[in-house]
Design an enzyme around this catalytic site. Structure first.
Site, PDB file in Angstrom:
ATOM      1  N   ARG A 198       0.862  -1.179   0.000  1.00  0.00           N
ATOM      2  CA  ARG A 198       0.000   0.000   0.000  1.00  0.00           C
ATOM      3  C   ARG A 198       0.896   1.225   0.000  1.00  0.00           C
ATOM      4  NH1 ARG A 198      -3.367  -3.056  -1.322  1.00  0.00           N
ATOM      5  NH2 ARG A 198      -5.463  -3.417  -0.455  1.00  0.00           N
ATOM      6  N   GLU A 227      -4.072   7.425  -5.010  1.00  0.00           N
ATOM      7  CA  GLU A 227      -4.030   6.755  -6.312  1.00  0.00           C
ATOM      8  C   GLU A 227      -5.196   7.255  -7.152  1.00  0.00           C
ATOM      9  OE1 GLU A 227      -4.071   2.513  -5.693  1.00  0.00           O
ATOM     10  OE2 GLU A 227      -2.107   2.488  -4.780  1.00  0.00           O
ATOM     11  N   HIS A 246      -1.409   0.285  -9.810  1.00  0.00           N
ATOM     12  CA  HIS A 246      -1.936  -0.782  -8.942  1.00  0.00           C
ATOM     13  C   HIS A 246      -2.393  -1.986  -9.786  1.00  0.00           C
ATOM     14  CE1 HIS A 246      -3.576  -1.191  -4.599  1.00  0.00           C
ATOM     15  NE2 HIS A 246      -3.279  -2.375  -5.078  1.00  0.00           N
TER      16      HIS A 246
END
Length: 282
Positions: A198, A227, A246
């Site tokens: 993360r 993000e 991601h």
């Protein structure tokens, strides 16, 4: 429809689970998450409504480990820079100083040796890497021997020795900004930081400074905070960073497997059976 809803399948943190939603769904029994990380949920709040929770740890481990190794290799061999050189209009030859670093024989430090971390170690062994790991609990001796991994009780020892540091931990209050200024200064100036966990596990501002001043060689990130990053963020302008959006679990097979695992958890909860991947509030 609120009284009919008994289960929620979360995909990419949607829908947002807050008190208002929980109060509106009186017959909700289970929330199944599409992935391992549960940091987007208030576990104690959900549990206070008598709702069970589950994640999908088995489906995601291989694809996330693949992503970690892809980032390691791409950064080591400067693939993104090389790609831009290869497609540039004035390309006549590759500059002799576009040198990467050797992966074979290098030392990989894995922070977090759960199912994903262990699969990374399996892959790294095939690349003839020396493997160190730091984890809350030590792996069994036969598991260490199977991948040739050495346990570092102190994270500092791992950081000082590793050529590549890969972060594979869950985001908790204890791991928030786990890798900060002090930790980066312990790393070799030739080292690369890879984060597939993360974004908030790494102090992003400290990382920018470390990359700009040569404290570490490079970084490869599949996660950031937020993000996506604001389009004017310094990290997006640095040549010694690779950032991907991601992609960790995003393969066709894994997406299917995640859904299967979530459905299995939901059906177990609705039928009053033990939930295979139940997550309890800590």
């Amino acid at each position: 429809m609120s009284k009919k809803v008994q289960a929620i399948y979360l995909w990419w943190h949607k829908p947002i689970i807050d008190r208002e939603l929980l109060q509106s769904l009186p017959n909700l029994k289970v929330i199944a998450n599409s992935g391992v990380g549960m940091d987007h949920l208030d576990l104690k709040l959900v549990a206070s409504f008598g709702v069970k929770m589950a994640n999908a740890p088995y489906a995601v481990s291989s694809s996330t480990a693949d992503t970690g190794m892809a980032l390691l290799l791409a950064s080591a061999r400067r693939l993104v820079e090389g790609y831009h050189v290869a497609i540039s209009p004035g390309m006549e030859y590759c500059e002799a100083d576009l040198l990467g670093v050797e992966v074979t024989g290098a030392t990989l430090g894995i922070i977090g040796m759960g199912s994903i971390g262990y699969k990374i170690a399996l892959r790294a062994k095939a690349f003839e890497m020396n493997i160190l790991y730091h984890n809350r609990t030590r792996r069994k001796e036969q598991e260490e021997q199977a991948v040739g991994a050495t346990y570092c009780e102190k994270i500092d020892s791992l950081l000082q020795q590793a050529d590549f540091v890969m972060v594979v931990v869950s985001l908790t209050p204890q791991t928030h900004k786990l890798i900060g200024k002090r930790e980066m200064e312990l790393m070799k100036p030739t080292a690369t930081l890879i984060n597939i966990s993360r974004g908030a596990v790494v102090d992003q501002e400290a990382l920018v400074t470390a990359l700009q001043t040569g404290v570490i060689r490079a970084a490869a990130l599949d996660v950031t905070y937020p993000e996506p990053l604001p389009r004017d963020h310094t990290l997006l302008k640095l040549k010694n960073v690779i950032i991907t959006p991601h992609l960790g679990i995003k393969t066709d097979k894994t997406t299917y497997m995640i859904t299967e695992e979530a459905v299995e958890n939901i059906l177990a909860a609705l039928n009053g059976l033990p939930i295979p991947s139940e997550v309890l509030p800590s």
